[in-house]
Design a protein around this motif. Structure first.
Motif, mmCIF file in Angstrom:
data_model
loop_
_atom_site.group_PDB
_atom_site.id
_atom_site.type_symbol
_atom_site.label_atom_id
_atom_site.label_comp_id
_atom_site.label_asym_id
_atom_site.label_seq_id
_atom_site.Cartn_x
_atom_site.Cartn_y
_atom_site.Cartn_z
ATOM 1 N N PRO A 174 0.826 -1.216 0.000
ATOM 2 C CA PRO A 174 0.000 0.000 0.000
ATOM 3 C C PRO A 174 0.857 1.261 0.000
ATOM 4 O O PRO A 174 1.905 1.318 0.648
ATOM 5 N N LEU A 175 0.403 2.264 -0.739
ATOM 6 C CA LEU A 175 1.072 3.554 -0.785
ATOM 7 C C LEU A 175 0.065 4.628 -0.393
ATOM 8 O O LEU A 175 -0.971 4.792 -1.041
ATOM 9 N N ASP A 176 0.350 5.342 0.672
ATOM 10 C CA ASP A 176 -0.545 6.382 1.180
ATOM 11 C C ASP A 176 -0.435 7.623 0.296
ATOM 12 O O ASP A 176 0.627 8.240 0.207
ATOM 13 N N ARG A 177 -1.546 8.003 -0.348
ATOM 14 C CA ARG A 177 -1.545 9.170 -1.234
ATOM 15 C C ARG A 177 -2.209 10.379 -0.603
ATOM 16 O O ARG A 177 -2.465 11.373 -1.290
ATOM 17 N N GLY A 178 -2.495 10.308 0.703
ATOM 18 C CA GLY A 178 -3.015 11.488 1.389
ATOM 19 C C GLY A 178 -4.517 11.475 1.558
ATOM 20 O O GLY A 178 -5.130 10.434 1.767
ATOM 21 N N SER A 179 -5.119 12.661 1.486
ATOM 22 C CA SER A 179 -6.544 12.817 1.748
ATOM 23 C C SER A 179 -7.379 12.347 0.559
ATOM 24 O O SER A 179 -6.867 11.977 -0.500
#
Length: 406
Positions: A174-179
């Motif tokens: 998983p890659l967190d792309r923000g809001s």
């Protein structure tokens, strides 16, 4: 009795989250199968629970309302046009995590993203965008021959982390792309043509144009201006055969340069538990494509070498290209750079080769490879290498302020 209690505690401690899936199409079935294989209990919400012959065995099938009572995380494997039925279930979705996996038929099809629309439709639910870049085939094949990256975004950090944990349990990254504002960009990813190839191809094109202009100036225009000699025939064979090896060598060095930079960043930070800058992340993600483009240029160099009459230097170029096509990593880069340096060893200090004060193209072509090799040489020295290995094994440098408090 005590042993029985301990055994029960151990089982509960490793029990995975129950996941609900709305949607029984290809993606929903593939996701359910992968979740079951990873140890997650799976419940499908369906309008017709009796018609469940195509669903993976081991999954429970309930009505939508019954499924919502059993789960906290719901994957919506549905098209945006089918979201309206959720309005009747809004009282059961209060505080639930809705994972929107939908995509559109074309880029920017709607004013807002599907995930934002869903969040407006069901304000009491917590919407997280994710899994839309993973295909049903990738889920069925265990991500073989497919990307295992999952882009995730959402406004609630806790819920987003729960979805990322589910992705990790499936063997995905998983890659967190923000809001949730990033959902529109994430929904456009599957519609982009070869997104990981854009940067490598742009770099290759830029280098090709640069070396073409540079070689034309020193090999064609210079003789014409200074000696009135027309050597335009070189544009067909000689000039391209100068471009291909130089571009290939630079691209090969760009494959290994981000790894070296990442190691020095970890050394400076004293930890591996911090994200790299976005530009470095993007660079590292397209290293395979850079290597393949470098290989393509090396292959073109081989073809053009067959056309030129066989000379000693041509034999060296053939060896150079064969080395480039192997998988020797930094040794390959070292040998290729050494070949380029040996090829023109007697030209570096002779002024006649500096036409209009400009160095030969191969001299420019070995600058970046030499920088990479020097940095790698520093990195593999015992004192530096030991520290990098410790950092990558989990060691962290304690800041001086914390040391003083201790």
């Amino acid at each position: 009795m005590e042993m029985s209690e301990k055994a029960t505690f151990g089982e509960n401690d490793h029990k995975r989250e129950t996941i609900c899936i709305f949607g029984t199409g290809d993606f929903g079935r593939s996701l359910g199968m992968r979740l079951l294989q990873s140890g997650h209990p799976v419940i499908f919400g369906s309008r017709n629970p009796q018609n469940s012959t195509l669903l993976p065995s081991g999954a429970q099938v309930l009505t939508h309302a019954e499924a919502l009572k059993e789960c906290k995380i719901i994957f919506l494997a549905l098209h945006r046009e089918n979201y309206d039925f959720l309005l009747a279930l809004s009282n059961l979705l209060d505080g639930k995590v809705l994972v929107d996996v939908s995509n559109n038929l074309r880029m920017n099809q709607y004013p807002e993203s599907n995930a934002q629309y869903l969040s407006q439709l069901l304000p009491k639910a917590i919407v997280v965008k994710g899994f839309n870049t993973v295909s049903a085939w990738a889920l069925q094949s265990g991500s073989l021959d497919a990307s295992n990256q999952v882009f995730v975004c959402g406004d609630d950090d806790k819920s987003k982390q729960q979805v990322m944990d589910v992705a990790r349990s499936l063997g995905l990254t998983p890659l967190d792309r923000g809001s949730l504002q990033a959902a529109k960009e994430i929904e456009n990813y599957p519609l982009q043509l070869f997104p990981m190839w854009r940067l490598p191809l742009a770099i290759a094109f830029g280098l090709t144009v640069f070396f073409f202009v540079y070689c034309v100036v020193i090999d064609v225009i210079h003789p014409y201006v200074t000696k009135n000699s027309d050597v335009s025939y070189k544009l067909a064979i000689s000039v391209p055969n100068r471009i291909f090896p130089n571009v290939s060598l630079i691209l090969l060095s760009l494959v290994y340069l981000p790894g070296v930079i990442a190691a020095f960043i970890q050394l400076q930070r004293g930890t591996k538990y911090k994200r790299f800058p976005d530009w470095l992340d993007r660079w590292m993600l397209c290293r395979k494509q850079l290597g393949l483009v470098a290989l393509a240029y090396a292959f073109l160099h081989v073809l053009y070498t067959f056309i030129i009459p066989t000379r000693i230097s041509v034999r060296w170029r053939w060896i150079h290209s064969m080395i480039e096509e192997s998988k020797l990593g930094h040794v390959t880069l070292l040998l290729c750079t050494a070949h380029a340096a040996l090829f023109g060893w007697n030209r570096f200090l002779q002024s006649k080769w500096y036409r209009w004060g400009l160095p030969q193209a191969y001299m420019l072509g070995i600058v970046i490879p030499c920088v990479v090799l020097v940095l790698k040489l520093i990195q593999i020295t015992p004192c530096v290498d030991r520290k990098i290995i410790r950092i990558r094994q989990g060691w962290e440098r304690i800041p001086k302020t914390k040391q003083a408090l201790v």
